[in-house]
Design an enzyme around this catalytic site. Structure first.
Site, PDB file in Angstrom:
ATOM      1  N   TRP A  92       0.987  -1.055   0.187  1.00  0.00           N
ATOM      2  CA  TRP A  92       0.063   0.055   0.035  1.00  0.00           C
ATOM      3  C   TRP A  92       0.789   1.305  -0.047  1.00  0.00           C
ATOM      4  O   TRP A  92       1.901   1.201   0.799  1.00  0.00           O
ATOM      5  CB  TRP A  92      -0.885   0.052   1.220  1.00  0.00           C
ATOM      6  CG  TRP A  92      -1.580   1.266   1.508  1.00  0.00           C
ATOM      7  CD1 TRP A  92      -1.156   2.462   2.452  1.00  0.00           C
ATOM      8  CD2 TRP A  92      -2.913   1.738   0.929  1.00  0.00           C
ATOM      9  NE1 TRP A  92      -1.862   3.294   2.314  1.00  0.00           N
ATOM     10  CE2 TRP A  92      -3.153   3.186   1.597  1.00  0.00           C
ATOM     11  CE3 TRP A  92      -3.568   1.357   0.272  1.00  0.00           C
ATOM     12  CZ2 TRP A  92      -4.116   3.777   1.161  1.00  0.00           C
ATOM     13  CZ3 TRP A  92      -4.891   2.221  -0.225  1.00  0.00           C
ATOM     14  CH2 TRP A  92      -4.955   3.244   0.373  1.00  0.00           C
ATOM     15  N   ASP A  95      -0.186   9.165   0.641  1.00  0.00           N
ATOM     16  CA  ASP A  95       0.275  10.447   0.304  1.00  0.00           C
ATOM     17  C   ASP A  95       1.842  10.504  -0.180  1.00  0.00           C
ATOM     18  O   ASP A  95       2.622   9.952   0.525  1.00  0.00           O
ATOM     19  CB  ASP A  95       0.051  11.652   1.578  1.00  0.00           C
ATOM     20  CG  ASP A  95      -1.137  11.144   2.183  1.00  0.00           C
ATOM     21  OD1 ASP A  95      -2.036  10.522   1.818  1.00  0.00           O
ATOM     22  OD2 ASP A  95      -1.177  11.676   3.355  1.00  0.00           O
ATOM     23  N   TRP A 154       2.834   9.755   9.902  1.00  0.00           N
ATOM     24  CA  TRP A 154       1.765  10.304   8.922  1.00  0.00           C
ATOM     25  C   TRP A 154       2.566  11.511   7.978  1.00  0.00           C
ATOM     26  O   TRP A 154       3.840  11.666   8.285  1.00  0.00           O
ATOM     27  CB  TRP A 154       0.787  10.892   9.658  1.00  0.00           C
ATOM     28  CG  TRP A 154      -0.196   9.609  10.095  1.00  0.00           C
ATOM     29  CD1 TRP A 154       0.198   8.268  10.198  1.00  0.00           C
ATOM     30  CD2 TRP A 154      -1.458   9.700  10.756  1.00  0.00           C
ATOM     31  NE1 TRP A 154      -0.938   7.722  10.651  1.00  0.00           N
ATOM     32  CE2 TRP A 154      -1.978   8.544  10.932  1.00  0.00           C
ATOM     33  CE3 TRP A 154      -2.388  11.040  10.929  1.00  0.00           C
ATOM     34  CZ2 TRP A 154      -3.266   8.300  11.467  1.00  0.00           C
ATOM     35  CZ3 TRP A 154      -3.679  10.402  11.349  1.00  0.00           C
ATOM     36  CH2 TRP A 154      -4.036   9.323  11.786  1.00  0.00           C
ATOM     37  N   ASP A 219      -0.404  17.255   9.270  1.00  0.00           N
ATOM     38  CA  ASP A 219       0.275  17.383   8.144  1.00  0.00           C
ATOM     39  C   ASP A 219       0.938  18.832   8.109  1.00  0.00           C
ATOM     40  O   ASP A 219       0.184  19.653   7.309  1.00  0.00           O
ATOM     41  CB  ASP A 219      -0.722  17.087   7.178  1.00  0.00           C
ATOM     42  CG  ASP A 219      -1.477  15.756   7.040  1.00  0.00           C
ATOM     43  OD1 ASP A 219      -0.921  14.970   7.620  1.00  0.00           O
ATOM     44  OD2 ASP A 219      -2.467  15.718   6.624  1.00  0.00           O
ATOM     45  N   ASP A 308     -10.933  15.767   3.869  1.00  0.00           N
ATOM     46  CA  ASP A 308     -11.109  14.908   4.094  1.00  0.00           C
ATOM     47  C   ASP A 308     -12.651  14.297   3.811  1.00  0.00           C
ATOM     48  O   ASP A 308     -12.862  12.969   3.533  1.00  0.00           O
ATOM     49  CB  ASP A 308     -11.001  14.634   5.605  1.00  0.00           C
ATOM     50  CG  ASP A 308     -10.836  13.264   6.280  1.00  0.00           C
ATOM     51  OD1 ASP A 308     -10.386  12.402   5.592  1.00  0.00           O
ATOM     52  OD2 ASP A 308     -11.005  13.045   7.505  1.00  0.00           O
TER      53      ASP A 308
HETATM   54  N1  DQQ Z   1      -2.994  10.693   5.198  1.00  0.00           N
HETATM   55  C1  DQQ Z   1      -2.071  10.779   6.363  1.00  0.00           C
HETATM   56  C2  DQQ Z   1      -2.569  11.768   7.181  1.00  0.00           C
HETATM   57  C3  DQQ Z   1      -3.146  12.598   6.098  1.00  0.00           C
HETATM   58  C4  DQQ Z   1      -4.006  11.454   5.309  1.00  0.00           C
HETATM   59  C5  DQQ Z   1      -2.088   9.312   7.071  1.00  0.00           C
HETATM   60  C6  DQQ Z   1      -4.162  12.138   3.911  1.00  0.00           C
HETATM   61  O1  DQQ Z   1      -1.297  12.467   7.741  1.00  0.00           O
HETATM   62  O2  DQQ Z   1      -3.888  13.649   6.590  1.00  0.00           O
HETATM   63  O3  DQQ Z   1      -1.811   8.222   6.142  1.00  0.00           O
HETATM   64  O4  DQQ Z   1      -4.507  11.079   2.958  1.00  0.00           O
END
Ligand code: DQQ
Length: 620
Positions: A92, A95, A154, A219, A308
């Protein structure tokens, strides 16, 4: 604040020193005495790195070339693996994280599950490249091995300080699933390949501020430098249903202060993920470096948020004020989350970086699968990154960005096929012979139809691409291309224009990408994507660039004013059985001014484990 602790990263230890400090604080006092020894060691290190680099460049291609392009299973699933898009060797990916250019190498980090094809165990994958197309996979850069990122390393972003120090800020989901911000440094900044990373002992450097829920704080952006000498970052959050960007300032990346105002907030947009915030020039297509002070009368700022709630990347153009540290959109009805999107297809969690080699801003974006989990398990992988795109303000309209595949993509083209001056009557489907294949780059220009020649105007119509897709019959449109099309058109992906007459008597044009007939396989996404786009009155063509790579179709409209990415899974139209057609399903004829189609070479994805790199360096 204790002045003793006021060290800026300009003077902060290198990654190696920082790790030394972490494990042995007395080493700090010894530091200055050891400078000369350090210098010698650094030189030895540089030689080793250079030797390792040379070893990589001179590796016999049979050892590495394209073996990661071969899918583990036969049948049509094997044909879904891309040939010139970025993918990990397996499992997998989501981002893109911390893209950067350092000492001659581009680096891409990405959210990665080393243990399966679904999201989980989130670590940072890492790959390096000299051209953003051929990649060498490296060992994982970071894994969830500290309390402050035990639930996942993340997303995050890189900042390159004027002295060359690389700083990585990322979100850790803690062992209690609280979102905090952390800092990591390369162990050795002089290593062009940035092979090893250390998380600093001061982590976490930021925790959710009062009023922000523990799971709504994530993020961090790349830091930008302002005229007051301080660095600032934005972090995504939400309050109620309002998505927002918090803004923090720092002088040393260790001590942070929350600005009183939000950078920006928009009611009703929900959690903002993967914010990006960067200046664009109103005068040129060159990118602007956020590590230099940039706010002036020739810059605008782009604020991008990944929503989101609907998993789309929205951006808006506006003005940033260095005095209030807030950003205001040029057009309120095009505010973040309400109007413009980078891409109107499958595209999320994108991130830009400044490419100092070409002085351009480059955009990476994640294209998830739209087949079933069962298929992903059988394939052994899930997700690709779209082609890196140059990004700049459209100075003709001033109201949108232009995105275009990096120039290096054109070096993959071969066996060009051209057509010009082709009249397509209503109902025509014309094959572009000799342009078979699942790896194509196609550019086509249609003459903008002259509606004044119509005997009678049609009724005004509402069409947003989803009504019947390419089979819906209008006056001007659908007309465009059928890619990944099987001989008898049992499978095809239609990328096309559709013009509608508005109530005020003017015409507007949409571009659509129709996945509804892409595959005979049941149970996959059949959405027809689409959007309106700008055509200036002076432009007498409607243009498409469509890049096909097995299971991804990337479309760039009118020179890059709008983009659509589709993920498609043909079962018959694979490899050389995939054909290219021009079509017109409208009632009025349309005219193809020119069409160029190239077959595309595969790029290299290879893996050389770090241990082998070290060995190679030692042996040489
Ligand atoms: N993916 C990450 C987060 C982000 C999200 C976690 C966006 O940090 O907000 O895998 O796809």
């Amino acid at each position: 604040m204790d002045p003793e602790s006021q060290r800026s990263y300009a003077e902060l230890p290198s990654g190696e020193e920082a790790e030394e400090i972490h494990s042995n604080p007395t080493a700090v006092a010894e530091n200055s005495r050891n400078r000369r020894i350090d210098l010698v060691l650094t030189l030895v290190g540089i030689c080793c790195v250079a030797a390792g680099t040379f070893f990589w460049i001179s590796l016999p291609s049979s050892n590495t070339e394209n073996f990661l392009r071969i899918a583990p299973e036969g049948g049509f699933l094997a044909s879904e693996r891309t040939a010139f898009h970025f993918q990990p060797r397996n499992n997998w990916m989501n981002d893109p994280n911390g893209p950067l250019f350092h000492k001659g190498y581009y680096h891409l980090f990405y959210q990665y599950n080393p243990y399966g094809v679904e999201w989980g165990n989130i670590s940072w994958g890492h790959a390096v490249s000299t051209d953003l197309l051929h990649w060498q996979h490296m060992d994982l850069a970071m894994q969830p091995d500290k309390w402050y990122d035990a639930d996942g390393v993340w997303s995050g972003s890189a900042t390159i300080l004027p002295n060359g120090q690389v700083i990585m800020l990322y979100t850790g989901s803690t062992n209690a699933s609280v979102q905090v911000q952390n800092l990591a440094l390369p162990l050795n900044t002089s290593d062009p390949l940035l092979r090893e990373w250390i998380k600093i002992p001061e982590n976490p450097i930021l925790v959710p501020p009062p009023g922000i829920a523990p799971k709504d704080f994530r993020d961090p952006t790349t830091a930008w430098l302002e005229a007051d000498g301080l660095w600032r970052i934005a972090i995504g959050a939400k309050k109620g249903r309002a998505g927002l960007a918090l803004i923090y300032k720092t002088f040393d990346f260790l001590h942070w202060e929350l600005e009183e105002e939000y950078l920006h907030t928009v009611q009703g947009t929900g959690m903002w993920e993967c914010i990006d915030f960067y200046p664009v020039s109103t005068a040129t297509s060159n990118g602007l470096d956020t590590s230099k002070v940039q706010t002036n009368e020739l810059t605008k700022h782009i604020l991008k948020a990944s929503l989101d709630d609907d998993k789309h990347d929205y951006y808006a153009i506006g003005l940033y004020s260095e005095s209030s540290h807030t950003w205001i959109p040029d057009a309120l009805d095009n505010d973040v989350g309400l109007g413009l999107r980078y891409d109107y297809g499958k595209y999320y969690a994108s991130k830009t970086f400044f490419d100092s080699k070409h002085q351009k801003r480059i955009l990476w974006g994640w294209a998830n699968e739209s087949d079933s989990l069962q298929d992903d398990i059988r394939k052994g992988w899930s997700s690709v990154q779209t082609l890196p795109r140059i990004l700049y303000l459209d100075n003709l309209t001033g109201t949108n960005l232009i995105q275009w595949p990096i120039e290096e993509v054109e070096a993959l083209r071969h066996d060009k096929v051209s057509r010009s001056n082709v009249l397509l009557k209503g109902g025509d489907v014309v094959e572009v012979d000799a342009a078979q294949g699942a790896q194509l780059d196609i550019e086509v220009g249609f003459e903008y139809p002259d509606a004044s020649k119509l005997d009678a105007l049609p009724e005004s119509e509402i069409y947003d691409c989803s009504q019947g897709g390419a089979t819906h019959r209008g006056v001007y449109g659908p007309f465009g291309l059928l890619v990944l099309a099987e001989d008898k058109l049992q499978e095809m992906t239609a990328v096309y224009f559709y013009m509608t007459l508005k109530r005020d008597g003017s015409w507007e044009t949409r571009v659509c990408s129709d996945q509804s007939r892409s595959s005979l396989e049941p149970g996959i996404d059949t959405t027809v994507y689409g959007t309106l786009f700008h055509r200036l009155p002076t432009e007498d063509s409607l243009s498409l660039r469509v890049i096909v790579d097995h299971s991804i179709v990337e479309t760039f409209v009118q020179g890059g004013r709008a983009c659509i990415t589709s993920r498609v899974y043909p079962t018959l139209a694979t490899g050389d059985k995939a054909r290219l057609f021009m079509f017109n399903n409208g009632t009025q004829p349309v005219f193809v001014k020119n069409l160029d189609a190239w077959k595309m070479r595969s790029t290299t994805l290879s893996v050389l484990p770090v241990t082998e790199w070290r060995l190679a360096a030692r042996q040489s």
